[in-house]
Write an enzyme that holds these catalytic residues in place. Sequence first.
Site: not given
Length: 146
Positions: A26, A77, A83, A90, A103, A105, A114
């Site tokens: 990260y 993010n 996932h 929703d 994201h 990464s 992922r």
Amino acid sequence: MSIERRLLLVNGPNLNLLGTREPDIYGTATLADVERITTETAAEAGFAVRAVQSNHEGVLIDAIQAARADCIGIIINPGGLTHTSVVLRDSLTGVGLPFAEVHISDVYAREEFRHHSFLHDVAAVRVIGRGVDGYADAVRELAALF
């Protein structure tokens, strides 16, 4: 600033640890850096930003729902909720605001679990694997929709 020129920045679980959490994945930028980059880029495009980070899914959903009152779009993010969370999806589709999924990464170069995103097919913009600069890219791409 008027309602139609505000974006909600949402950062999900564990993103408060940016700068110290797995810097090889990260980087060393902090959540404060992410918020600054996003706010500065948004200001260049004529937008204000309200930022929220939480490790609690319900807090994020409440913030997303509240955005209907004063925001024109969302940059999110979702962290690991990407996932796993149908309810996050929703809430995003339910408010009817265009959103950018970000994201830091490259999730597709990581573990198989992922690779699936509950948001990928409903996001107006997706920015994957560009580090924290991806937030600026997301602002620019989302702003171009207005």
